[in-house]
Design a protein around this motif. Structure first.
Motif, PDB file in Angstrom:
ATOM      1  N   GLY A  58       0.783  -1.217   0.000  1.00  0.00           N
ATOM      2  CA  GLY A  58       0.000   0.000   0.000  1.00  0.00           C
ATOM      3  C   GLY A  58       0.816   1.268   0.000  1.00  0.00           C
ATOM      4  N   SER A  59       2.113   1.184   0.345  1.00  0.00           N
ATOM      5  CA  SER A  59       2.974   2.376   0.325  1.00  0.00           C
ATOM      6  C   SER A  59       4.336   2.057  -0.289  1.00  0.00           C
ATOM      7  N   TYR A  60       4.361   1.008  -1.111  1.00  0.00           N
ATOM      8  CA  TYR A  60       5.635   0.536  -1.641  1.00  0.00           C
ATOM      9  C   TYR A  60       6.361   1.642  -2.421  1.00  0.00           C
ATOM     10  N   GLY A  61       7.623   1.847  -2.087  1.00  0.00           N
ATOM     11  CA  GLY A  61       8.466   2.812  -2.772  1.00  0.00           C
ATOM     12  C   GLY A  61       8.370   4.222  -2.254  1.00  0.00           C
ATOM     13  N   ARG A  62       7.420   4.502  -1.381  1.00  0.00           N
ATOM     14  CA  ARG A  62       7.232   5.871  -0.914  1.00  0.00           C
ATOM     15  C   ARG A  62       8.123   6.200   0.280  1.00  0.00           C
ATOM     16  N   VAL A  63       8.490   7.449   0.394  1.00  0.00           N
ATOM     17  CA  VAL A  63       9.385   7.911   1.457  1.00  0.00           C
ATOM     18  C   VAL A  63       8.584   8.111   2.732  1.00  0.00           C
ATOM     19  N   ALA A  64       9.135   7.650   3.838  1.00  0.00           N
ATOM     20  CA  ALA A  64       8.416   7.705   5.108  1.00  0.00           C
ATOM     21  C   ALA A  64       9.393   7.996   6.239  1.00  0.00           C
ATOM     22  N   THR A  65       8.836   8.311   7.393  1.00  0.00           N
ATOM     23  CA  THR A  65       9.637   8.502   8.608  1.00  0.00           C
ATOM     24  C   THR A  65       8.954   7.798   9.778  1.00  0.00           C
ATOM     25  N   VAL A  66       9.780   7.464  10.772  1.00  0.00           N
ATOM     26  CA  VAL A  66       9.284   6.948  12.048  1.00  0.00           C
ATOM     27  C   VAL A  66      10.090   7.604  13.162  1.00  0.00           C
ATOM     28  N   PRO A  67       9.544   7.685  14.378  1.00  0.00           N
ATOM     29  CA  PRO A  67      10.325   8.182  15.509  1.00  0.00           C
ATOM     30  C   PRO A  67      11.471   7.221  15.831  1.00  0.00           C
ATOM     31  N   ARG A  68      12.611   7.755  16.200  1.00  0.00           N
ATOM     32  CA  ARG A  68      13.738   6.889  16.586  1.00  0.00           C
ATOM     33  C   ARG A  68      13.362   5.983  17.751  1.00  0.00           C
ATOM     34  N   ALA A  69      12.566   6.512  18.676  1.00  0.00           N
ATOM     35  CA  ALA A  69      12.228   5.752  19.877  1.00  0.00           C
ATOM     36  C   ALA A  69      11.158   4.698  19.626  1.00  0.00           C
ATOM     37  N   ASP A  70      10.501   4.724  18.459  1.00  0.00           N
ATOM     38  CA  ASP A  70       9.446   3.762  18.144  1.00  0.00           C
ATOM     39  C   ASP A  70       9.517   3.431  16.659  1.00  0.00           C
ATOM     40  N   ALA A  71      10.678   2.912  16.248  1.00  0.00           N
ATOM     41  CA  ALA A  71      10.938   2.710  14.815  1.00  0.00           C
ATOM     42  C   ALA A  71      10.026   1.670  14.185  1.00  0.00           C
ATOM     43  N   ALA A  72       9.509   0.739  14.971  1.00  0.00           N
ATOM     44  CA  ALA A  72       8.605  -0.285  14.434  1.00  0.00           C
ATOM     45  C   ALA A  72       7.147   0.139  14.523  1.00  0.00           C
ATOM     46  N   GLY A  73       6.900   1.352  15.019  1.00  0.00           N
ATOM     47  CA  GLY A  73       5.541   1.822  15.223  1.00  0.00           C
ATOM     48  C   GLY A  73       4.964   2.514  14.001  1.00  0.00           C
ATOM     49  N   PRO A  74       3.895   3.290  14.204  1.00  0.00           N
ATOM     50  CA  PRO A  74       3.243   3.986  13.090  1.00  0.00           C
ATOM     51  C   PRO A  74       4.200   4.896  12.340  1.00  0.00           C
TER      52      PRO A  74
END
Length: 331
Positions: A58-74
């Motif tokens: 659903g988001s393949y190839g798109r640039v994204a970010t996550v918080p360092r403290a919750d990298a596996a999260g939303p």
């Protein structure tokens, strides 16, 4: 360096057109056809976040970010799709297809991932980096057509200084010092640049069947060898170590092992990751290295491992690749 126009970023590479077309069809055919998630506002400026390329459905190839403290999260997912992405000091670059055939494009981005400028780029994108200042962008592409290489892939490195407009179209024109002596050969190849500052960098050079870590000077247009069997270097935030992939037994066909090189002593430390990692690693912080591990044609995850050789690999960001730490100008 030269002040030549943007078209020269692709000069000399037109022989890649047919091979690039095939590569593009393969890449395009692998793109996710699942419904895309809604685009979010993504901040690529300095902060406690990790930037990456999503490989999630659903988001393949798109640039994204996550918080360092919750990298596996939303994750915050942008509307921008790239084959390779990197950012530092509020500046980012995106390597992406441009058109239906064999053309690619370098997109210069601001901290909100808005496109500031674009440059034609012929060749299949492979590596991307931004200098700690955010001023100098570099990329590596695969090309074909070099007469010495028998139709196999070669590599080209380019650089763009967004502050001055100056470009480096190929490192192959730089003066090379190998093992303390001037050296020249038609088979020189360079890839995987990492910056110390806007002038000084490290990269991989191959020639005569061997791979070297080289230190380069953009102003002097020189490179010199430092160590053998070092590929895709990544300079640590404190500037003292290089994370890299090392061909097992000196033979890439046997896979690669992640290692760290101390620049003062040239001592190598093999990391606890024992899988073959075909990636240019990045630094999560001064003590931790992050890198992508593929688990299929489209699937990849970002992992971390201690840079000192102990510990064990841990999953950091699922369904991700091409990571960059935004908390400072780490490479």
């Amino acid at each position: 360096m030269s002040l030549r126009g943007r078209v020269l970023l692709a000069a000399g590479l037109t022989a890649t057109l047919l091979a690039g077309a095939v590569a593009y069809v393969i890449v395009a055919g692998n793109r996710d056809k699942a419904p895309a998630v809604a685009a979010s506002v993504v901040d690529a400026g300095p902060g406690e976040r990790l930037l990456f390329r999503s490989t999630a459905s659903g988001s393949y190839g798109r640039v994204a970010t996550v918080p360092r403290a919750d990298a596996a999260g939303p994750r915050a997912v942008s509307g921008l799709a790239c084959d390779r992405v990197y950012a530092a000091a509020g500046a980012a670059l995106c390597l992406r297809p441009d058109g239906p055939l064999a053309t690619y494009q370098l997109a210069v981005l601001d901290r909100h991932l808005a496109v500031k400028d674009t440059y034609p780029l012929v060749g299949v994108p492979n590596r991307a980096r931004v200098a700690p200042s955010g001023h100098v962008l570099t990329w590596t592409v695969f090309v074909t057509g070099d007469s010495y290489n028998g139709g196999k892939f070669s590599t080209r490195v380019g650089m763009l200084n967004t502050a001055t407009g100056e470009t480096v179209d190929s490192l192959e024109s730089f003066a090379v010092t190998r093992d303390g002596r001037p050296y020249r050969n038609v088979d020189l190849n360079f890839w995987g640049v990492t910056f110390d500052d806007d002038r000084h960098f490290y990269a991989t050079m191959s020639t005569a069947g061997r791979r070297y870590l080289v230190a380069g000077d953009v102003t002097a247009q020189t490179v010199r060898t430092l160590a053998v069997n070092v590929e895709c270097p990544s300079l640590s935030p404190d500037g003292t170590r290089i994370a890299f992939k090392e061909a097992v037994g000196g033979n890439p066909a046997k896979g690669w092992r992640l290692s760290v090189l101390d620049l003062a002593t040239l001592r190598r430390t093999r990391l606890a990751e024992t899988r073959s990692v075909d990636d240019q690693a990045a630094w999560f912080d001064d003590r931790t290295v992050m890198y992508a591990v593929r688990r299929g044609p489209k699937a990849a995850d970002v992992w971390v491992v201690p840079a000192g050789g102990g510990g064990a690999p841990q999953l950091l960001i699922p369904d991700a690749e091409s990571p960059a730490a935004l908390w400072n100008s780490a490479q």
